[in-house]
Design a protein around this motif. Sequence first.
Motif, PDB file in Angstrom:
ATOM      1  N   PRO A 205       0.826  -1.218   0.000  1.00 25.00           N
ATOM      2  CA  PRO A 205       0.000   0.000   0.000  1.00 25.00           C
ATOM      3  C   PRO A 205       0.858   1.266   0.000  1.00 25.00           C
ATOM      4  CG  PRO A 205      -0.015  -1.035   2.174  1.00 25.00           C
ATOM      5  CD  PRO A 205       0.666  -1.986   1.251  1.00 25.00           C
ATOM      6  N   GLU A 206       2.070   1.184   0.560  1.00 26.01           N
ATOM      7  CA  GLU A 206       2.937   2.363   0.654  1.00 26.01           C
ATOM      8  C   GLU A 206       3.384   2.873  -0.706  1.00 26.01           C
ATOM      9  OE1 GLU A 206       3.866  -0.707   1.192  1.00 26.01           O
ATOM     10  OE2 GLU A 206       5.999  -1.053   0.793  1.00 26.01           O
ATOM     11  N   ASN A 207       3.202   2.038  -1.744  1.00 25.94           N
ATOM     12  CA  ASN A 207       3.650   2.452  -3.071  1.00 25.94           C
ATOM     13  C   ASN A 207       2.537   3.063  -3.915  1.00 25.94           C
ATOM     14  OD1 ASN A 207       5.924   1.163  -2.103  1.00 25.94           O
ATOM     15  ND2 ASN A 207       6.566   0.557  -4.156  1.00 25.94           N
ATOM     16  N   HIS A 208       1.370   3.222  -3.337  1.00 24.00           N
ATOM     17  CA  HIS A 208       0.295   3.939  -4.031  1.00 24.00           C
ATOM     18  C   HIS A 208      -0.307   4.962  -3.071  1.00 24.00           C
ATOM     19  CE1 HIS A 208      -0.822   1.342  -7.786  1.00 24.00           C
ATOM     20  NE2 HIS A 208       0.290   2.034  -7.933  1.00 24.00           N
ATOM     21  N   VAL A 209       0.461   6.010  -2.810  1.00 21.39           N
ATOM     22  CA  VAL A 209      -0.032   7.009  -1.859  1.00 21.39           C
ATOM     23  C   VAL A 209      -0.029   8.426  -2.427  1.00 21.39           C
ATOM     24  CG1 VAL A 209       0.493   5.710   0.244  1.00 21.39           C
ATOM     25  CG2 VAL A 209       2.270   7.138  -0.769  1.00 21.39           C
ATOM     26  N   GLU A 210       0.472   8.597  -3.654  1.00 20.08           N
ATOM     27  CA  GLU A 210       0.503   9.927  -4.270  1.00 20.08           C
ATOM     28  C   GLU A 210       0.086   9.807  -5.722  1.00 20.08           C
ATOM     29  OE1 GLU A 210       4.150  12.477  -2.993  1.00 20.08           O
ATOM     30  OE2 GLU A 210       4.686  10.369  -2.787  1.00 20.08           O
ATOM     31  N   PRO A 211      -0.559  10.849  -6.272  1.00 18.23           N
ATOM     32  CA  PRO A 211      -1.019  10.779  -7.670  1.00 18.23           C
ATOM     33  C   PRO A 211       0.113  10.427  -8.639  1.00 18.23           C
ATOM     34  CG  PRO A 211      -1.921  12.716  -6.608  1.00 18.23           C
ATOM     35  CD  PRO A 211      -0.977  12.101  -5.619  1.00 18.23           C
ATOM     36  N   SER A 215      -1.706   6.015  -8.518  1.00 14.94           N
ATOM     37  CA  SER A 215      -2.899   5.720  -7.731  1.00 14.94           C
ATOM     38  C   SER A 215      -2.634   6.151  -6.287  1.00 14.94           C
ATOM     39  CB  SER A 215      -3.197   4.224  -7.776  1.00 14.94           C
ATOM     40  OG  SER A 215      -4.112   3.871  -6.756  1.00 14.94           O
ATOM     41  N   THR A 216      -3.702   6.471  -5.593  1.00 16.73           N
ATOM     42  CA  THR A 216      -3.548   6.794  -4.165  1.00 16.73           C
ATOM     43  C   THR A 216      -4.353   5.799  -3.320  1.00 16.73           C
ATOM     44  OG1 THR A 216      -5.380   8.355  -4.326  1.00 16.73           O
ATOM     45  CG2 THR A 216      -3.174   9.277  -4.552  1.00 16.73           C
ATOM     46  N   ASP A 217      -4.631   4.655  -3.898  1.00 15.85           N
ATOM     47  CA  ASP A 217      -5.480   3.670  -3.213  1.00 15.85           C
ATOM     48  C   ASP A 217      -4.882   3.132  -1.922  1.00 15.85           C
ATOM     49  OD1 ASP A 217      -7.275   3.970  -5.220  1.00 15.85           O
ATOM     50  OD2 ASP A 217      -7.230   1.886  -5.912  1.00 15.85           O
ATOM     51  N   GLY A 218      -3.555   3.211  -1.779  1.00 10.71           N
ATOM     52  CA  GLY A 218      -2.926   2.679  -0.580  1.00 10.71           C
ATOM     53  C   GLY A 218      -3.054   3.601   0.627  1.00 10.71           C
ATOM     54  N   ARG A 219      -3.409   4.853   0.379  1.00  6.95           N
ATOM     55  CA  ARG A 219      -3.456   5.840   1.473  1.00  6.95           C
ATOM     56  C   ARG A 219      -4.426   5.456   2.573  1.00  6.95           C
ATOM     57  NH1 ARG A 219      -1.554  11.487   0.277  1.00  6.95           N
ATOM     58  NH2 ARG A 219      -2.365  11.982   2.337  1.00  6.95           N
ATOM     59  N   GLY A 220      -5.545   4.851   2.157  1.00 11.01           N
ATOM     60  CA  GLY A 220      -6.615   4.544   3.108  1.00 11.01           C
ATOM     61  C   GLY A 220      -6.113   3.732   4.282  1.00 11.01           C
ATOM     62  N   LEU A 221      -5.190   2.825   4.026  1.00 16.32           N
ATOM     63  CA  LEU A 221      -4.687   1.986   5.108  1.00 16.32           C
ATOM     64  C   LEU A 221      -4.000   2.853   6.168  1.00 16.32           C
ATOM     65  CD1 LEU A 221      -3.010  -1.443   4.723  1.00 16.32           C
ATOM     66  CD2 LEU A 221      -2.147   0.167   6.377  1.00 16.32           C
TER      67      LEU A 221
END
Lengths: 233, 81
Positions: A205-211, A215-221
Amino acid sequence: MKSAVLVFPGINRERDMARALKLVSGHDAAMVWHGDTELPKGTDLVVVPGGFSYGDYLRCGAIAARAPVMDAVRKFAGDGGLVLGVCNGFQILCESGLLPGVLMRNARLKFICRDVHLRVERADSPFTRGYKAGQVIKVPVAHGEGNYEADEETVKRLEGDGRVLYRYCSPEGEVGESSNINGAAASIAGIVNERGNVLGMMPHPENHVEPIMGSTDGRGLFEGLVAHLKKAA
Amino acid sequence: MKARVTVTLKNGILDPQGKAIEGALKSLGVGGIASVRQGKVFDIELDGAADKAKAEAALKDAADKLLANTVIENYRVEVLG
């Protein structure tokens, strides 16, 4: 949220993880060396990052799981502290006995490095409260040994207790053989321990946290963890 | 004293590496192969006096603590003398 990221020789995802934690929580993560016997005072979250600790020698995560710092992590988890293990971190948590089961070689024997879809199975855990139950998120995986296996009894118990938090699925959220990238039992991508305070997951998830990452889908975690700790404080 | 610890996958545990080796042997035309399961062998040199029982206990300890993951693996300890 005060986070501690463990660093073992051969780990290579600790900086991505620390960066994501800083981005979402606003606080620098402490980097904790494997030979340390204590975690920094006031640690809210311990993260075991991804990589190839000790070159994956013997079994993935086997040697790291016996490092001195893991005794401190075991105690921290025993006191109810939040522990997140990603990829090699998941393997380390299984080897250390903090999570049941084992990560075996991918069923098709290939290293898999690409975005996958995950279904969030429930949203009432500290590790998923940033999402909605049933939500489909897209995050990357990069592993050769992510095929989660446990004896039938254990898998049944994980299912019965609702301890499977993330499952590989199709973009539409359907779970089945074609979306089960590595052959994991019940398409398991992430599970928690009995108490629900230790999560292990193969995807990153840490690799999808910025546009800019696509994707920013990992931010939610991470946002969910921050919200959980705020509420607890 | 020399010893050997052999670690093998438990029955019923899927062994994709063994399957791949099995496939490779078959495609090489090696006859009579029904199935292959792979494992690990540790050759260990032991310190000190030759007390077989003590050596076996130490090797079992090593296997339980590190060499084998007893969730999926069995091990066998042999003191070779």
